[in-house]
Design a protein around this motif. Structure first.
Motif: not given
Lengths: 174, 176
Positions: A81-88, B117-123, B126-129, B162-167
Motif C-alpha cells: 500500500l505504501f509503495g502504491v501511494g509513494w509512486a503517486i 486529487a492524486y496527491s490527497i488520495v496517494g497521501g 501511503a500513510m495508511i500503508g 508496490g512503487g515500481v508496479v504503480t509507477a
C-alpha cells in the motif's frame, strides 16, 4: 536534551538529503520508474554504513536494540500500500518536509493527504490489529538469528551486494 | 571541496549512516518520521475539540500514538529535516519555488486540480500503508534494515514492489 538531539540530527539529515538531491520528486519517481537510482544509492549506502556503526556500538556494549516485530500480514499489505501511494505522490513522509523547505510547494497536497491518512489509519487501527497483525506474526526476528550466523556475515553480504548493485547502476548510467 | 554529482548520493548516504550511528550512540534514537503524521493529525483534532477518548488508537500506551506524545524526539527530527534542507538549499542556491513537479507535468499536464486529487488520495494510501507496515523508508528502510530486521527487509522490498508496479502503470508510455 532529547529534543535538542532530535532537532540537530534532523538538520543534518535534511541537509544531506537535500545535497544528495534525494528529496526531489524526479529522483523518487525516477527510482520507481527504474530510470534514476539516486535514492537507492543514498539509502543503501546509509544502510551499509549505519549497520556497521550500530552493530559496532552493540558489540562494544554501548547500545542494545531489537528489530521491529515481524508480521507478514502487516509488512506485506502495508508495504505494498505504501509503495502504491509513494509512486503517486512522489515523496515519502520524511522527504516531503525537506522538499517543502527547498521550495517544492506542491508537496503541501501530499502532506495534507498523509495527515488525513494518519486519521484514517487511526480509525482502521482496531480492525488492522485484529485481522491483519496476527497473520505470520513472529515477533522481533533478525536475519542473523533466522540463519544462525554472525551479524557480521550478514553485513558483509549486504555490503558486497550493494557494491555490485552500485557498479551495475554506474555502468548503466542509472 | 568539490563532490562530483556521480559521488553525491554515496557521500551523503555514508554521512547519513554515520549520523544514524551517532544518533543511536548518543541519544539512543533511530531515524523515523511516519509516526509523526498520525500524531500531528490526531493532535489537531484534539485541539479542535474532538473527543478521541473512545478511539482504541488513542488508548494505546496512554495515547503514545496521538498528539499527546508531542513534543518528542521524532517531531523535532522531522522539523529539523525541514530546517536543514532549507539552509542547505539557500547556501547552495538550489532553492527553487515550484508549483507542480516537472516530471508530473510532462506526463499528466499542468492542471492543478488533477495533481491535488492524486496527491490527497496517494497521501492517504501511503500513510495508511506506512503505519500498517510499521514504518516508512526512513524507519523501516534505513533504521530497520540497518538493524538487519527481517520485518524491515520485507517492508522495504514491498515498498519498491508496490512503487515500481504503480509507477509503471502511471507513467506507461511517458517520456522524461
Amino acid at each position: 536534551m532529547t529534543l535538542v538531539f532530535g532537532l540537530v540530527t534532523g538538520v543534518f539529515f535534511g541537509a544531506f538529503l537535500q545535497q544528495a538531491e534525494a528529496i526531489r520528486f524526479e529522483r523518487q519517481v525516477g527510482a520507481m520508474r527504474l530510470i534514476d537510482m539516486t535514492i537507492v544509492k543514498f539509502m543503501l549506502t546509509t544502510i551499509v554504513v549505519g549497520s556497521i556503526g550500530i552493530y559496532l556500538l552493540s558489540d562494544l556494549g554501548v547500545v542494545s536494540f531489537a528489530p521491529r516485530s515481524l508480521s507478514l500480514g502487516l509488512q506485506i499489505v502495508g508495504g505494498l500500500l505504501f509503495g502504491v501511494g509513494w509512486a503517486i505522490i512522489g515523496y515519502c513522509p520524511g522527504t516531503s518536509i525537506g522538499a517543502l523547505a527547498e521550495g517544492r510547494y506542491h508537496v503541501v497536497w501530499p502532506i495534507i493527504g498523509m495527515l488525513l491518512g494518519g486519521i484514517v489509519f487511526a480509525l482502521l487501527y482496531p480492525a488492522i490489529q485484529t485481522y491483519l497483525a496476527p497473520i505470520g506474526a513472529f515477533g522481533s526476528v533478525s536475519v542473523q538469528s533466522l540463519l544462525g550466523i554472525s551479524h557480521w556475515f550478514v553485513i558483509a553480504a549486504l555490503a558486497i551486494g550493494a557494491f555490485f548493485l552500485f557498479r551495475f547502476f554506474e555502468r548503466k548510467g542509472l | 571541496m568539490k563532490i562530483t554529482s556521480q559521488a553525491r548520493p554515496y557521500v551523503y548516504g555514508a554521512l547519513s549512516g554515520l549520523l544514524l550511528t551517532a544518533s543511536v550512540g548518543i541519544a539512543g534514537q533511530f531515524f523515523g518520521t511516519s509516526t509523526t503524521f498520525p500524531r500531528a493529525a490526531t493532535g489537531v483534532l484534539q485541539i479542535l475539540g474532538f473527543d478521541l477518548s473512545g478511539w482504541q488508537f488513542a488508548q494505546v500506551r496512554d495515547g503514545a500514538l496521538t498528539g499527546i506524545a508531542f513534543p518528542n524526539w521524532q517531531l523535532l527530527f522531522v522539523i529539523g529535516i525541514g530546517v536543514g534542507s532549507f539552509v542547505a538549499a539557500r547556501i547552495t542556491r538550489t532553492f527553487k519555488a515550484e508549483s507542480l513537479p516537472q516530471m508530473w507535468v510532462e506526463r499528466f499536464g499542468d492542471r492543478k486540480g488533477k495533481r491535488i486529487a492524486y496527491s490527497i488520495v496517494g497521501g492517504v494510501i501511503a500513510m495508511i500503508g506506512a503505519r500498517m507496515a510499521g514504518g516508512c523508508p526512513s524507519g523501516h528502510g534505513v533504521s530497520g534494515v540497518s538493524q538487519l530486521g527481517v520485518s524491515s527487509l520485507i517492508a522495504l522490498a514491498m515498498f519498491f514492489v508496490g512503487g515500481v508496479v504503480t509507477a509503471r502503470i502511471l507513467y506507461r508510455g511517458g517520456t522524461a
